[in-house]
Design an enzyme around this catalytic site. Structure first.
Site, PDB file in Angstrom:
ATOM      1  N   GLY A  40      35.213 -26.515  77.960  1.00  0.00           N
ATOM      2  CA  GLY A  40      35.474 -26.541  79.392  1.00  0.00           C
ATOM      3  C   GLY A  40      36.410 -25.416  79.790  1.00  0.00           C
ATOM      4  N   ARG A  50      39.635 -23.530  80.590  1.00  0.00           N
ATOM      5  CA  ARG A  50      41.003 -23.594  80.063  1.00  0.00           C
ATOM      6  C   ARG A  50      41.113 -24.518  78.846  1.00  0.00           C
ATOM      7  NH1 ARG A  50      42.977 -19.374  81.112  1.00  0.00           N
ATOM      8  NH2 ARG A  50      45.014 -20.196  80.634  1.00  0.00           N
ATOM      9  N   SER A  51      40.050 -24.615  78.059  1.00  0.00           N
ATOM     10  CA  SER A  51      40.036 -25.502  76.896  1.00  0.00           C
ATOM     11  C   SER A  51      40.632 -24.865  75.647  1.00  0.00           C
ATOM     12  CB  SER A  51      38.608 -25.949  76.588  1.00  0.00           C
ATOM     13  OG  SER A  51      37.806 -24.830  76.235  1.00  0.00           O
ATOM     14  N   HIS A  73      44.492 -10.810  81.386  1.00  0.00           N
ATOM     15  CA  HIS A  73      43.789 -10.920  80.101  1.00  0.00           C
ATOM     16  C   HIS A  73      43.833  -9.597  79.335  1.00  0.00           C
ATOM     17  CE1 HIS A  73      42.251 -14.995  80.308  1.00  0.00           C
ATOM     18  NE2 HIS A  73      41.945 -14.791  81.577  1.00  0.00           N
ATOM     19  N   ARG A  75      45.589  -8.886  75.566  1.00  0.00           N
ATOM     20  CA  ARG A  75      44.882  -8.311  74.413  1.00  0.00           C
ATOM     21  C   ARG A  75      45.557  -7.044  73.906  1.00  0.00           C
ATOM     22  NH1 ARG A  75      40.437  -9.577  77.709  1.00  0.00           N
ATOM     23  NH2 ARG A  75      39.986  -7.405  78.158  1.00  0.00           N
ATOM     24  N   ASP A 105      32.851 -12.584  76.303  1.00  0.00           N
ATOM     25  CA  ASP A 105      33.527 -13.576  77.149  1.00  0.00           C
ATOM     26  C   ASP A 105      33.171 -13.289  78.599  1.00  0.00           C
ATOM     27  OD1 ASP A 105      35.152 -15.637  77.956  1.00  0.00           O
ATOM     28  OD2 ASP A 105      37.028 -14.592  77.557  1.00  0.00           O
TER      29      ASP A 105
END
Length: 187
Positions: A11, A13-14, A51, A55, A85
């Site tokens: 899901g 934010r899992s 994000h 990284r 992603d």
């Protein structure tokens, strides 16, 4: 030769992207991060920038919202692991561009089955666990994503479902060291 491709579902934010990033960092010396998101508004631009900062040079970043299969093939020439992603954003982008999602997924499946020079780790949102959407577009999206997950799970060596940061093995081996979660692994 790689150990095979990986599909990580979960899901929002899992913890699925974190798991994928850790796996990618351990799987190869030259990882690529293939992002399918488009920064169409300020909130999404902020999210993408965050994000990228997280990284910080650990991955070569490739951004491609539509031509995912083409970019995977190109990346496999110079990278030993490719983290994608995410597939559900890709499907959303294809729908928005009036592309044939089923044909694009089948092209991806066929291409992945031929790639043995790089391990591809695919991240995707599992959207079929909730209520039936009330509108036709949302139902179509849910159905297309579910079909894509089933096709990709057939050809991936490892498939995981991540819930609350805990990976459960659905197919293949155990999660990589340090990703055992609570030890729950179902076949």
């Amino acid at each position: 030769m790689t150990r095979g491709h990986v599909l990580i579902l979960g899901g929002a934010r899992s913890g699925k992207t974190g798991l994928g990033e850790r796996m990618a960092m351990r799987a190869g010396a030259k990882p690529a991060y293939l992002a399918t998101a488009e920064a169409l508004d300020g909130e999404m631009r902020d999210r993408v920038e965050m994000h990228q900062r997280q990284r910080q040079g650990r991955f070569a970043t490739i951004e491609e919202p539509l031509e995912l299969t083409r970019e995977i093939v190109k990346a496999a020439r110079s990278h030993d692991v490719i983290l994608v992603d995410c597939l559900t954003l890709w499907i959303t982008n294809l729908l928005g561009a009036n592309r044939d999602v089923a044909a694009a997924v089948e092209d991806l499946v066929v291409t992945l089955a031929q790639i043995n020079t790089a391990r591809v780790i695919l991240i995707s949102n599992e959207v079929g666990l909730g209520i039936v959407p009330e509108n036709a577009l949302a139902r179509s999206f849910r159905d297309l994503a579910g079909s894509a997950h089933q096709r990709l799970a057939e050809i991936c060596a490892d498939v995981y479902l991540v819930v609350a940061g805990l990976p459960m093995t659905l197919k293949g081996g155990e999660p990589a060291e340090g990703d055992e979660g609570n030890g729950v692994h179902e076949a």
